[in-house]
Design a protein around this motif. Structure first.
Motif, PDB file in Angstrom:
ATOM      1  N   ILE A 111      45.918  40.385  47.491  1.00  0.00           N
ATOM      2  CA  ILE A 111      44.700  39.925  48.157  1.00  0.00           C
ATOM      3  C   ILE A 111      43.621  40.999  48.099  1.00  0.00           C
ATOM      4  O   ILE A 111      42.462  40.726  47.768  1.00  0.00           O
ATOM      5  CB  ILE A 111      44.992  39.492  49.608  1.00  0.00           C
ATOM      6  CG1 ILE A 111      45.801  38.190  49.607  1.00  0.00           C
ATOM      7  CG2 ILE A 111      43.693  39.324  50.404  1.00  0.00           C
ATOM      8  CD1 ILE A 111      46.378  37.808  50.957  1.00  0.00           C
ATOM      9  N   MET A 112      43.988  42.242  48.396  1.00  0.00           N
ATOM     10  CA  MET A 112      42.990  43.312  48.349  1.00  0.00           C
ATOM     11  C   MET A 112      42.486  43.531  46.929  1.00  0.00           C
ATOM     12  O   MET A 112      41.282  43.717  46.715  1.00  0.00           O
ATOM     13  CB  MET A 112      43.557  44.616  48.923  1.00  0.00           C
ATOM     14  CG  MET A 112      43.488  44.691  50.423  1.00  0.00           C
ATOM     15  SD  MET A 112      41.826  44.375  51.116  1.00  0.00           S
ATOM     16  CE  MET A 112      40.821  45.590  50.272  1.00  0.00           C
ATOM     17  N   ASP A 113      43.379  43.511  45.941  1.00  0.00           N
ATOM     18  CA  ASP A 113      42.951  43.693  44.551  1.00  0.00           C
ATOM     19  C   ASP A 113      42.007  42.564  44.133  1.00  0.00           C
ATOM     20  O   ASP A 113      40.978  42.806  43.490  1.00  0.00           O
ATOM     21  CB  ASP A 113      44.157  43.749  43.614  1.00  0.00           C
ATOM     22  CG  ASP A 113      44.942  45.044  43.736  1.00  0.00           C
ATOM     23  OD1 ASP A 113      44.412  46.026  44.298  1.00  0.00           O
ATOM     24  OD2 ASP A 113      46.097  45.069  43.261  1.00  0.00           O
ATOM     25  N   ALA A 114      42.334  41.338  44.505  1.00  0.00           N
ATOM     26  CA  ALA A 114      41.495  40.193  44.155  1.00  0.00           C
ATOM     27  C   ALA A 114      40.165  40.244  44.893  1.00  0.00           C
ATOM     28  O   ALA A 114      39.103  39.965  44.317  1.00  0.00           O
ATOM     29  CB  ALA A 114      42.228  38.891  44.459  1.00  0.00           C
ATOM     30  N   LEU A 115      40.214  40.608  46.146  1.00  0.00           N
ATOM     31  CA  LEU A 115      39.002  40.696  46.956  1.00  0.00           C
ATOM     32  C   LEU A 115      38.004  41.684  46.347  1.00  0.00           C
ATOM     33  O   LEU A 115      36.807  41.409  46.275  1.00  0.00           O
ATOM     34  CB  LEU A 115      39.404  41.118  48.368  1.00  0.00           C
ATOM     35  CG  LEU A 115      38.368  41.063  49.471  1.00  0.00           C
ATOM     36  CD1 LEU A 115      39.069  40.818  50.791  1.00  0.00           C
ATOM     37  CD2 LEU A 115      37.569  42.322  49.535  1.00  0.00           C
ATOM     38  N   LYS A 116      38.499  42.823  45.885  1.00  0.00           N
ATOM     39  CA  LYS A 116      37.622  43.861  45.323  1.00  0.00           C
ATOM     40  C   LYS A 116      36.924  43.383  44.041  1.00  0.00           C
ATOM     41  O   LYS A 116      35.846  43.871  43.718  1.00  0.00           O
ATOM     42  CB  LYS A 116      38.419  45.130  45.018  1.00  0.00           C
ATOM     43  CG  LYS A 116      38.997  45.825  46.229  1.00  0.00           C
ATOM     44  CD  LYS A 116      37.996  46.638  46.967  1.00  0.00           C
ATOM     45  CE  LYS A 116      37.713  47.912  46.223  1.00  0.00           C
ATOM     46  NZ  LYS A 116      36.777  48.780  46.894  1.00  0.00           N
ATOM     47  N   SER A 117      37.545  42.448  43.317  1.00  0.00           N
ATOM     48  CA  SER A 117      36.982  42.007  42.038  1.00  0.00           C
ATOM     49  C   SER A 117      36.360  40.616  42.079  1.00  0.00           C
ATOM     50  O   SER A 117      35.468  40.319  41.286  1.00  0.00           O
ATOM     51  CB  SER A 117      38.065  42.011  40.952  1.00  0.00           C
ATOM     52  OG  SER A 117      38.479  43.326  40.691  1.00  0.00           O
TER      53      SER A 117
END
Length: 148
Positions: A111-117
């Motif tokens: 979720i954090m990786d996707a949120l950042k991109s």
């Protein structure tokens, strides 16, 4: 699934309690992102986050739905703040819950990786040498690729 984009701060303990009360939950993983006082070698005094209302929430819902499809999760909470924040303040909270810890860890990181991109947020840092907009980093895009 609980998705919020808001200006006000959040209470980590209260949010954790809301999710951890479920007796089917065997694991809860939380991540809190904060405003650092240093970025790219410059002293940061504050951060201003802008977003596109409606579009941002839709993107966060999509990210949470993808996590729920990939991992066996009971709950997903994403709170992302917008507006002006000072160093040390909380920016983002992601909490995942599941019967097992592995599901929670992986889903939370995804979720954090996707949120950042993928989430449409625009960041302006106020530093010792003035204000500037933060561009998306290659390292953030690379982090998301590991989930493909």
């Amino acid at each position: 699934m609980d998705i919020r984009v808001q200006q006000q701060d959040f209470d980590l303990g209260a949010e954790y309690s809301n999710i951890a009360d479920d007796t089917a939950v065997g694991a809860v993983v939380s991540f809190v992102g904060k405003v650092r006082d240093m970025n790219l070698g410059q002293g940061v005094t504050s951060l201003h986050l802008e977003h596109y209302p409606g579009m941002t929430e839709k993107a966060l819902h999509g990210i949470a739905e993808e996590a729920i499809e990939r991992w066996e999760l009971q709950r997903v909470l994403i709170i992302h703040r917008v507006g002006l924040m000072q160093t040390g303040e909380q920016i983002v909270l992601v909490i995942t819950s599941s019967a097992h810890r592995g599901q929670c860890y992986d889903a939370n990181e995804f979720i954090m990786d996707a949120l950042k991109s993928k989430a449409p947020f625009w960041k302006k840092e106020c530093t010792d040498s003035g204000e500037h907009w933060i561009e998306q980093r290659q390292s953030d895009r690379d982090a998301l690729h590991k989930w493909e």
